[in-house]
Design a protein around this motif. Structure first.
Motif, mmCIF file in Angstrom:
data_model
loop_
_atom_site.group_PDB
_atom_site.id
_atom_site.type_symbol
_atom_site.label_atom_id
_atom_site.label_comp_id
_atom_site.label_asym_id
_atom_site.label_seq_id
_atom_site.Cartn_x
_atom_site.Cartn_y
_atom_site.Cartn_z
ATOM 1 N N HIS A 1 2.356 4.633 1.335
ATOM 2 C CA HIS A 1 2.498 5.141 2.700
ATOM 3 C C HIS A 1 1.716 6.446 2.888
ATOM 4 O O HIS A 1 1.270 6.772 3.993
ATOM 5 N N SER A 2 1.558 7.196 1.809
ATOM 6 C CA SER A 2 0.771 8.433 1.819
ATOM 7 C C SER A 2 0.340 8.710 0.388
ATOM 8 O O SER A 2 0.763 8.016 -0.540
ATOM 9 N N PRO B 1 3.799 10.142 -3.900
ATOM 10 C CA PRO B 1 3.688 8.869 -3.151
ATOM 11 C C PRO B 1 2.709 7.890 -3.791
ATOM 12 O O PRO B 1 2.975 6.686 -3.844
ATOM 13 N N ALA C 1 3.596 4.117 -5.686
ATOM 14 C CA ALA C 1 3.013 2.858 -5.210
ATOM 15 C C ALA C 1 2.287 2.099 -6.304
ATOM 16 O O ALA C 1 1.843 0.968 -6.095
ATOM 17 N N TRP D 1 0.839 -1.196 0.000
ATOM 18 C CA TRP D 1 0.000 0.000 0.000
ATOM 19 C C TRP D 1 0.882 1.257 0.000
ATOM 20 O O TRP D 1 1.987 1.235 0.523
#
Length: 444
Positions: A225-226, A346, A350, A223
């Motif tokens: 992180h932000s 971010p 991801a 996932w």
């Protein structure tokens, strides 16, 4: 509100602010996938440390250049780092030919300067008329297969490396299909196809995000992180190595970047202008010089910021289909790239490869459709086009594909007694590429 309507000539185009805003949002949704895909492709060449800067660069170059298109050319066309050319940059120039990414950026910068010069002179029209249509279509289709190859390689279905401009195919891995990333790749591929068949706007973006979420849920990928962070250009800004271009091989790289950018832009702008109803009875494009100059400025700016060639996107047709006819559409699209794209590093980081690989395959499908315009009843047109289509993906080199196409086209026309059909510039280009290939052969 009144200033916008007057400046962008709403009355002339029979449009409204609501229509233009919705069209701009539609175009952004349709091409926003580039915010995830371009950094992934270019980081192959620049390294993972470049990823954060590449997200910022992608958003910034797309946003600024699209806004220039809006305010200067006043057309509903959006721009961003081009698909195909980013793959050529990473997999052919850097990984295949061994140039540093700083030298590759310098090649893009020089190509942009040449494009700017040709956009304000009559040389541009001479070059446009010199290259046969079959070669233009074949190059686009070949790049489409090139992107498909990259997508399949990224997800692990095939293994291939490029060395010295030669593709080394090392295997087809059917077992990948039974792994989580493999299954999610095919899920994304079919989802994209279904959305496109249903004419859903933003099909590529929807597929990337949906497949990523499924990957996170099933633990096939971690996932994020932000979701948001501050933009950065520290890794790529002004990192061009112009001194590294001082050799014959680099000239071929510059030429390949230029040829693909130049003719892809011509084809894209012509198609978009026809869809928007801009073409004159003679088939000319109003304000063509402004459009091409904007495109050229975008390429030069992109190189300074740190990305491969910036070009006009055919996805702009989605906004035009929604009624966008003025620069206001592009202004909205460019503003969204700046407002959203600059802060999603971010999230972009991801996004797993199995989620973006289907987009590469589908974009390849779109580009391959250009081949239907080649006259296969004329072997002197079709055979060179086929050689281009074959050479680009199987050598991992757009420049080799273009060169083989130009040489074979000229040779076939001459020996079939149709030498008058070949423009003098094509003869010169065939000689240049013959010398270039001789140089490559001597340097091996």
């Amino acid at each position: 509100m009144g200033w916008f309507e007057s400046y962008f000539e709403f009355e002339r185009y029979g449009t409204t602010m609501r229509t233009e805003v919705l069209a701009g949002i539609t175009t952004f949704m349709t091409m926003a996938y580039i915010l995830f895909v371009n950094p992934q492709i270019l980081s192959v060449a620049m390294g993972k440390a470049a990823f954060n800067s590449l997200v910022t660069v992608t958003a910034l170059s797309a946003g600024i250049t699209t806004i220039i298109m809006a305010l200067y050319a006043k057309k509903p066309f959006a721009l961003a780092p081009g698909m195909g050319l980013n793959g050529y940059f990473a997999y052919s120039v850097v990984k295949g030919m061994g140039y540093s990414w700083q030298v590759a950026l310098a090649a893009v910068f020089v190509e942009g300067i040449i494009f700017i010069i040709l956009s304000v002179t009559r040389v541009r029209s001479a070059i446009i008329h010199a290259i046969p249509l079959s070669q233009k279509y074949a190059v686009g289709a070949g790049i489409g297969l090139f992107l498909t190859f990259i997508g399949l390689n990224d997800v692990g279905l095939i293994s291939a490396t490029a060395s010295g401009g030669v593709l080394q195919f090392t295997g087809l891995h059917a077992q990948v299909m039974s792994t989580k990333p493999g299954l999610l790749f095919f899920f994304g591929l079919f989802l994209t196809g279904i959305l496109i068949a249903m004419r859903i706007k933003g099909a590529l973006l929807i597929s990337i995000l949906t497949t990523s979420i499924l990957g996170w849920i099933t633990k096939a990928a971690p996932w994020p992180h932000s979701l948001f962070s501050a933009p950065t250009l520290s890794y790529t800004f002004m990192k061009m190595n112009l001194h590294g271009l001082i050799n014959v091989g680099a000239l071929g790289v510059i030429f390949a970047f230029f040829m693909v950018d130049f003719f892809d832009t011509i084809g894209t702008v012509t198609g978009l202008s026809a869809k928007a109803g801009y073409l004159t009875r003679e088939g000319k494009i109003p304000d063509a010089q402004k459009i091409l100059l904007t495109d050229a400025i975008g390429t030069t700016l992109g190189a300074v910021l740190g990305t491969s060639t910036v070009t006009t996107y055919i996805e702009s047709a989605a906004g035009i289909e929604e009624g966008g006819r003025s620069g206001m559409t592009a202004l909205i699209t460019g503003s969204l790239f700046l407002a959203i794209g600059l802060f999603i590093t971010p999230l972009a980081g991801a996004i797993p490869a199995f989620a973006t690989a289907p987009a590469l395959v589908i974009v390849g499908y779109y580009m391959l459709s250009a081949l239907k315009r080649v006259d296969f009843s004329d072997h002197t047109e079709a055979l060179p086009a086929f050689l281009v289509l074959m050479a680009i993906p199987f050598t991992y080199s757009i420049s080799i594909g273009i060169g083989l196409g130009f040489i074979s086209y000229t040779v076939f026309k001459v020996f079939s007694g149709r030498w008058r059909e070949v423009h003098p510039i094509m003869y010169a280009l065939a000689v240049v590429f013959t010398a270039y290939f001789a140089y490559l052969a001597g340097s091996i």
